[in-house]
Design an enzyme around this catalytic site. Structure first.
Site, PDB file in Angstrom:
ATOM      1  N   LEU A 421       0.797  -1.132   0.149  1.00 49.30           N
ATOM      2  CA  LEU A 421      -0.115   0.202  -0.054  1.00 49.30           C
ATOM      3  C   LEU A 421       0.842   1.168  -0.008  1.00 49.30           C
ATOM      4  O   LEU A 421       0.279   2.481  -0.536  1.00 49.30           O
ATOM      5  CB  LEU A 421      -0.962  -0.142   1.287  1.00 49.30           C
ATOM      6  CG  LEU A 421      -1.767  -0.881   1.391  1.00 49.30           C
ATOM      7  CD1 LEU A 421      -2.710  -1.060   2.620  1.00 49.30           C
ATOM      8  CD2 LEU A 421      -2.927  -0.929   0.126  1.00 49.30           C
ATOM      9  N   GLY A 422       2.078   1.301   0.625  1.00 47.65           N
ATOM     10  CA  GLY A 422       2.868   2.444   0.663  1.00 47.65           C
ATOM     11  C   GLY A 422       4.186   2.007   1.241  1.00 47.65           C
ATOM     12  O   GLY A 422       4.387   1.040   1.902  1.00 47.65           O
ATOM     13  N   GLY A 424       7.780   4.063   3.118  1.00 52.81           N
ATOM     14  CA  GLY A 424       8.349   5.175   3.731  1.00 52.81           C
ATOM     15  C   GLY A 424       9.554   4.706   4.365  1.00 52.81           C
ATOM     16  O   GLY A 424      10.467   3.729   4.622  1.00 52.81           O
ATOM     17  N   GLY A 425      10.214   5.814   5.098  1.00 56.44           N
ATOM     18  CA  GLY A 425      11.488   5.764   5.779  1.00 56.44           C
ATOM     19  C   GLY A 425      11.605   4.688   7.039  1.00 56.44           C
ATOM     20  O   GLY A 425      12.762   4.170   7.021  1.00 56.44           O
ATOM     21  N   GLY A 427       9.448   1.840   6.950  1.00 57.48           N
ATOM     22  CA  GLY A 427       8.915   0.646   6.473  1.00 57.48           C
ATOM     23  C   GLY A 427       8.077   0.516   5.498  1.00 57.48           C
ATOM     24  O   GLY A 427       7.680   1.521   4.748  1.00 57.48           O
ATOM     25  N   THR A 428       7.207  -0.662   5.254  1.00 56.43           N
ATOM     26  CA  THR A 428       6.394  -0.762   4.224  1.00 56.43           C
ATOM     27  C   THR A 428       5.099  -1.272   4.881  1.00 56.43           C
ATOM     28  O   THR A 428       4.869  -2.070   5.734  1.00 56.43           O
ATOM     29  CB  THR A 428       6.780  -1.968   3.215  1.00 56.43           C
ATOM     30  OG1 THR A 428       8.179  -1.579   2.842  1.00 56.43           O
ATOM     31  CG2 THR A 428       5.825  -2.015   2.221  1.00 56.43           C
ATOM     32  N   VAL A 429       3.986  -0.755   4.258  1.00 54.24           N
ATOM     33  CA  VAL A 429       2.451  -1.324   4.518  1.00 54.24           C
ATOM     34  C   VAL A 429       1.951  -1.865   3.475  1.00 54.24           C
ATOM     35  O   VAL A 429       1.986  -1.756   2.299  1.00 54.24           O
ATOM     36  CB  VAL A 429       1.679  -0.088   4.789  1.00 54.24           C
ATOM     37  CG1 VAL A 429       0.198  -0.550   5.383  1.00 54.24           C
ATOM     38  CG2 VAL A 429       2.069   0.958   6.158  1.00 54.24           C
ATOM     39  N   LYS A 443       1.969  -3.333   8.992  1.00 49.93           N
ATOM     40  CA  LYS A 443       2.659  -2.364   8.805  1.00 49.93           C
ATOM     41  C   LYS A 443       4.092  -3.267   9.294  1.00 49.93           C
ATOM     42  O   LYS A 443       4.300  -3.744  10.228  1.00 49.93           O
ATOM     43  CB  LYS A 443       2.725  -1.028   9.619  1.00 49.93           C
ATOM     44  CG  LYS A 443       3.741  -0.145   9.708  1.00 49.93           C
ATOM     45  CD  LYS A 443       3.399   1.258  10.304  1.00 49.93           C
ATOM     46  CE  LYS A 443       4.569   2.135  10.208  1.00 49.93           C
ATOM     47  NZ  LYS A 443       4.162   3.560  10.725  1.00 49.93           N
ATOM     48  N   ASP A 540       2.700  13.495  14.672  1.00 45.99           N
ATOM     49  CA  ASP A 540       2.826  13.453  13.218  1.00 45.99           C
ATOM     50  C   ASP A 540       1.657  13.810  12.395  1.00 45.99           C
ATOM     51  O   ASP A 540       1.086  13.143  11.621  1.00 45.99           O
ATOM     52  CB  ASP A 540       3.695  12.414  12.555  1.00 45.99           C
ATOM     53  CG  ASP A 540       4.313  12.455  11.479  1.00 45.99           C
ATOM     54  OD1 ASP A 540       4.341  13.616  10.823  1.00 45.99           O
ATOM     55  OD2 ASP A 540       4.514  11.521  10.599  1.00 45.99           O
TER      56      ASP A 540
END
Length: 749
Positions: A421-422, A424-425, A427-429, A443, A540
């Site tokens: 799904l996405g 980032g810095g 990890g991955t989802v 996640k 955040d």
């Protein structure tokens, strides 16, 4: 040619043949040569008289003055001669006996001089006997290099020595170098044998054949009367190599037809030996004779042995195969065709069974290793702690689940790229489907701080108790992997950022819907700040961390940067974390984290909701501007209409928009104490929304819900200036969203 010339030539040729025969005959012993002296057999090239030896260095003198014939080689008694190139002689013993009458220290020196044949370095050792003795050997080797060596032999009593061992107690030994052909041995003592006189009045030194001498404690007294010891010399022919010697066929010493030449390894010259399958004296013309192995050694399994010149053959009976030799493959029955098939089949089945068994064993070991690894990670990641907490809390933790690694692996089709799904810095989802057909977001982080495992478990426990319709639900976790996995509910309609920054989707978000999203987000944050047992500061808050379901209900997500706050704490000092552009400037400069930090970030989101697509221009690197600063400036300078999203502005809602914008600037105040609390924010926005709904212009067009919009979601890059330089960032799809085209997650995750 005339007859006279022909006769003369024939006579000359005959003369050469006769001279050659005489030369060859002179090079070998005649039948009258004596080949023994006493019990010693003297083979050629050694001999006892002229014409019986190869050259004078091989002359053996037979001395009978003592009544018993004794062979000598240049005044050295000879004990044995071997055609393998060894000569065993008697060597003198050096003595050091200071208490004997007429003692002279020089008597301890002995000299052995053999210029022609060197002493064997492999077969001999320089040996010292005594309990108070120091021995030195000195000489000049054939290579003309000075050589000195020695050893020390000491002991206190006869009981301290070990028979058969020369380890330094009563007896010591040292090696000698190659090329040594003469030496002198000298002895001395430390205490003149005064301390050991009763059992060792003298010291002795000699070079001796190692295998021929076995030390005994009896040798400490007078060496048991021995004056000489056996010594091995290496002998060779001439001073040439085999290659050079073969060039002179008349002087070449290897006369036998079945002989071979070997260079000396200790000094110059070469030796001859009979070829394999032959035996005898290779220095004589017919000296190497065939060995009849069939008679001498019985080399065959069966009696069918056939001797040939230089070798032999063995044969097997009919129906048997092999070479028939005892030292070879012997004889074995020949397998029949059926037997061959059976044997082949048996071997094949055995190999297959071995292969399958080995594979099963390896698979079992691998599975066992994987189980142990999962158990290790489970304990390492605080699994036992979480189980205890669940057990202690009882029904209050019933909704918390600890997933197995296999469950989540199966749910994501082994973490297939199509399920991402996405990224980032942090990890991955992945999108996952559980066995009960429940869709979840999983996640998978990149790193895990082992020093914060207890805090991580506490966060999991608290977050699983968070139950609010506008907060993404944490369903559980998996602790059987190196880095723990978190499992969230799956939100279907993407992120708020996807909607307000995409032209087709933004047009569907009326002002009323935007206010609804703002109120629901504020309620969720107020709940986290004030209504749970352990308050949570999100840290955040941004449009990519606010998800929307199919009814555009807001869901606050991604607690990757969140921290729990104790009830008696007002702030926490920590490293600066969050996303630039949304980051509280007070927190950025002081690292002092409070709930007002979330208020500031929410203020940016509220400004983003009002400005919509126009907000993108204030995130672009070339502008070096900050949306929050620019929004506040526009409100103060009465330029609000210029920066608002066009389709949400009309003549009838200008005043309400100004009130909302003015309230947003209160959230964006630089000092945290000047900002409202998140509870106040939620109440204020709820009131403004109620005011809007009382006016006709606040109602949505009912047909908007049925409009079809695109699912593609662009990614926007921007630069934010916080007064400390500009920083790049990316707006993209959040970690918990629908399965839209892949975009990078923001580094604040």
């Amino acid at each position: 040619m005339s007859l006279n010339k022909t006769l003369l030539l024939q006579q000359l040729l005959l003369g050469f043949v006769i001279l050659a025969a005489i030369f060859i005959a002179a090079a070998e012993p005649n039948s009258s040569c004596v080949t023994t002296c006493g019990s010693l057999y003297i083979p050629y090239p050694f001999g006892t008289s002229h014409g019986c030896y190869l050259d004078p260095s091989f002359l053996i003198t037979c001395n009978s003055s003592s009544g018993t014939p004794t062979p000598f080689l240049n005044k050295t008694e000879v004990r044995n001669i071997s055609l393998d190139g060894e000569l065993r002689v008697s060597a003198p013993v050096a003595r050091d006996c200071p208490y004997e009458s007429g003692y002279n220290p020089n008597n301890s020196i002995t000299v052995l001089h053999r210029q022609r044949f060197p002493i064997s370095s492999k077969k001999n050792k320089f040996t010292i006997i005594g309990c108070d003795t120091i021995g030195v050997i000195e000489s000049i080797s054939i290579s003309e290099n000075n050589y000195t060596s020695g050893c020390v032999s000491l002991c206190d009593s006869v009981d301290s020595v070990v028979n058969g061992t020369c380890s330094g107690a009563g007896c010591c030994q040292t090696s000698i170098p190659q090329g040594l052909n003469h030496f002198a041995a000298a002895l001395t003592s430390l205490y003149n044998y005064s301390k050991v006189f009763n059992f060792n009045p003298c010291g002795f030194g000699f070079v001796v054949e190692e295998e021929a001498y076995n030390f005994s404690s009896l040798d400490l007294r007078k060496l048991q009367g021995q004056d000489v010891v056996p010594l091995v010399l290496d002998w060779a022919v001439g001073n040439q190599t085999c290659e050079d010697a073969k060039k002179n066929t008349t002087g070449y010493a290897c006369k036998a037809a079945n002989s071979e030449c070997q260079n000396s390894i200790n000094g110059p010259g070469y030796r001859c030996h009979c070829s394999s399958g032959y035996e005898g004296n290779p220095y004589l013309s017919n000296g190497c004779q065939d060995i009849d192995e069939c008679k001498t050694s019985n080399p065959c399994v069966e009696k069918a042995c056939i001797n040939h010149v230089g070798y032999f053959d063995c044969s097997c009976p009919k129906g048997y195969e092999g070479d028939g030799r005892r030292d070879g493959t012997r004889c074995s029955p020949k397998p029949s065709n059926s037997r061959t098939i059976i044997i082949t089949l048996g071997i094949t089945i055995s190999l297959l069974a071995l292969l399958l068994g080995g594979s099963s064993l390896l698979l079992g070991l691998k599975r066992r290793k994987l189980v142990r690894l999962k158990e290790k990670f489970f304990q390492q990641n605080g699994g036992l702690m979480l189980q205890r907490q669940i057990s202690n809390r009882g029904r209050s933790m019933e909704t918390t689940k600890i997933f197995s690694a296999d469950e989540l692996k199966k749910a994501t089709n082994n973490y297939d790229e199509s399920k991402v799904l996405g990224k980032g810095g942090y990890g991955t989802v992945y999108k996952g489907l559980l066995p009960n057909n429940k869709v979840v977001a999983i996640k998978k982080s990149k790193i895990c701080d082992q020093n914060q495992i207890e805090q991580f478990i506490n966060e999991v426990i608290v977050l699983t108790q968070v139950n609010h319709r506008n907060v993404v639900k944490l369903l559980g976790c998996c602790l059987e992997t190196e880095v723990p996995l978190l499992v969230y509910e799956f939100i279907t309609n993407g992120t708020l950022s996807d909607h307000i920054h995409d032209e087709s989707r933004a047009s569907l978000l009326s002002l009323e819907k935007r206010m609804k999203i703002a109120v629901e987000t504020a309620k969720a944050l107020a709940y986290l700040h004030a209504e749970i047992s352990m308050p949570i500061i999100h840290r955040d808050v941004k449009s990519t961390n606010i998800l929307l379901d199919d009814n555009h209900t807001a869901k606050v997500a991604d607690f990757g940067a969140s921290r729990l706050v104790a009830l008696d704490q007002t702030q926490i000092t920590t490293l600066v974390q969050g996303t630039l552009g949304y980051l509280d400037p007070e927190y950025f400069h002081t690292s002092q984290l409070t709930e007002k930090s979330d208020v500031y970030s929410f203020g940016v989101v509220l400004a983003e909701l009002l400005t919509g697509e126009k907000a993108i221009s204030y995130f672009r690197p070339e502008n070096y501007k900050n949306l929050a600063m620019y929004f506040v400036s526009a409100v103060k300078e009465d330029r609000l209409i210029q920066i608002l999203e066009d389709h949400i502005v009309n003549d009838s809602n200008i005043e309400v928009l100004k009130e909302v914008a003015s309230f947003a600037t209160r959230c964006l105040r630089v000092r945290g104490e000047d900002r409202p609390s998140m509870t106040e924010v939620a109440m204020e926005l709820k009131g403004l929304r109620t005011t809007m709904e009382k006016h006709p212009w606040g109602k949505d067009n009912q047909n908007e819900e049925e409009m079809v919009y695109l699912l593609s979601t662009p990614t926007y890059s921007f630069r934010i200036d916080m007064g400390m330089g500009s920083t790049n960032a990316t707006i993209g799809q959040d970690s918990i969203s629908q399965n839209l085209p892949l975009k990078p997650l923001d580094d604040g995750r």
